[in-house]
Design a protein around this motif. Structure first.
Motif, short mmCIF file in Angstrom:
data_model
loop_
_atom_site.label_atom_id
_atom_site.label_comp_id
_atom_site.label_asym_id
_atom_site.label_seq_id
_atom_site.Cartn_x
_atom_site.Cartn_y
_atom_site.Cartn_z
N THR A 103 -1.52 -4.08 0.53
CA THR A 103 -2.83 -4.09 1.33
C THR A 103 -3.69 -2.87 0.82
O THR A 103 -4.73 -3.20 0.65
CB THR A 103 -2.68 -3.91 2.78
N SER B 254 -5.43 -4.03 -2.54
CA SER B 254 -6.37 -4.90 -2.40
C SER B 254 -7.70 -4.12 -2.22
O SER B 254 -8.94 -5.03 -2.28
CB SER B 254 -6.00 -5.87 -1.19
N GLN C 13 -1.74 -7.86 3.02
CA GLN C 13 -1.00 -8.69 2.07
C GLN C 13 0.50 -8.24 1.93
O GLN C 13 0.94 -7.28 2.41
CB GLN C 13 -1.64 -8.04 0.66
N ARG D 251 3.76 -11.52 6.12
CA ARG D 251 2.43 -10.61 5.92
C ARG D 251 2.15 -10.20 7.28
O ARG D 251 2.00 -8.59 7.44
CB ARG D 251 1.34 -11.63 5.46
#
Length: 299
Positions: A53, A56, A63, A70
């Protein structure tokens, strides 16, 4: 004998116990960055979700390397890791685990303070020699408080679940904090019209954002007992009493505020449908629909 009395005067017992409590707390730092500390296997799963995450560049959606894992927990745990790891720039087990350890230390401090408060208020009896004056009583209270913190930190379950990157210590801190405030000043907190319900609702919401919205059930039930037994001083089944509506309203406000704070996850997540499917249905309702039954497994 004289030398012993001199030593006691130089090293008061309460200070020795406080120093021991600090030493035990600092002992929790031992091996904190290691790969093989006592822990739960979920730690690496949570670390993976938080790391991907962070990579990202967005707080949400969460994520994971596994599509079905998730939204296994609410986002606050993963946001904690993202901040502690500097969005991946300082990604070490030590940095991930330090917030959990800070929460554990905070819980131990609350346990110690409650024991100290109970002795000062006379809820815990002390020996006659400790009641001779206020100074000696306070010293005895500090000793009991330090011992209480040591006892809490000495449990293996505290050591195992209070250090790794898990939900255990954060949820315990926020939910126990509600009842710590009640126990610290029960008459004042239970009589509060809006300040305590507001703060308790916010604390409950933070705890839910670490663990689950289901936390409102045990917390709401425990609060109801506090308002009924401690506040109104009535038996749990004596619901026909003055003030029951006002107390029920406060408990309802606390629970609804906690749920509202948790519901922000759905409002800000770009994929609320996935949150519903994976977390609400899969992670929570799925356990209730298990073939063996939730209570069979739990008990």
């Amino acid at each position: 004998m004289k030398n012993l009395d001199t030593l006691k005067s130089r090293l008061p017992a309460h200070r020795v116990w406080i120093a021991l409590a600090v030493a035990v707390a600092l002992g929790y730092l031992f091996g904190l960055a290691g790969d093989h500390i006592p822990r739960n296997g979920d730690e690496l799963v949570y670390a993976n979700i938080a790391r991907l995450t962070a990579a990202s560049g967005h707080w949400l959606p969460l994520q994971s390397a596994w599509d079905f894992m998730r939204n296994t927990k609410p986002p606050l745990l993963f946001w904690q890791a993202i901040v502690a790891g500097g969005w991946g720039e300082h990604w070490t087990l030590l940095n991930l685990r330090l917030p959990s350890l800070a929460y554990t230390w905070g819980i131990a401090l609350m346990v110690g303070l409650l024991a100290w408060k109970m002795v000062c208020n006379g809820a815990i009896p002390v020996s006659p020699t400790s009641e001779s004056n206020a100074s000696q009583r306070d010293s005895h209270a500090q000793k009991i408080g330090a011992i209480a913190a040591i006892v809490y930190l000495s449990f293996f379950s505290t050591y195992r679940y209070g250090r790794p990157f898990l939900t255990s210590s954060p949820e315990t801190f926020w939910l126990f904090g509600v009842f710590f405030a009640l126990a610290w000043s029960p008459a004042r907190r239970l009589a509060s019209r809006w300040k305590f319900p507001l703060l308790a609702g916010l604390a409950l919401g933070v705890g839910c954002l670490y663990k689950s919205f289901v936390m409102v059930v045990p917390v709401g039930f425990a609060l109801a007992l506090c308002y009924q037994v401690v506040g109104a001083q009535r038996a749990p089944w004596q619901l026909a009493r003055p003030g029951i509506v006002a107390d029920a309203t406060k408990i309802t406000v606390i629970c609804l505020l906690g749920l509202a704070l948790f519901s922000l996850w759905f409002a800000i997540d770009p994929q609320p449908g996935e949150v519903w499917r994976e977390f609400v249905v899969g992670e929570n309702a799925g356990k209730m629909n298990n073939a063996q039954g939730y209570w069979h497994i739990a008990l």
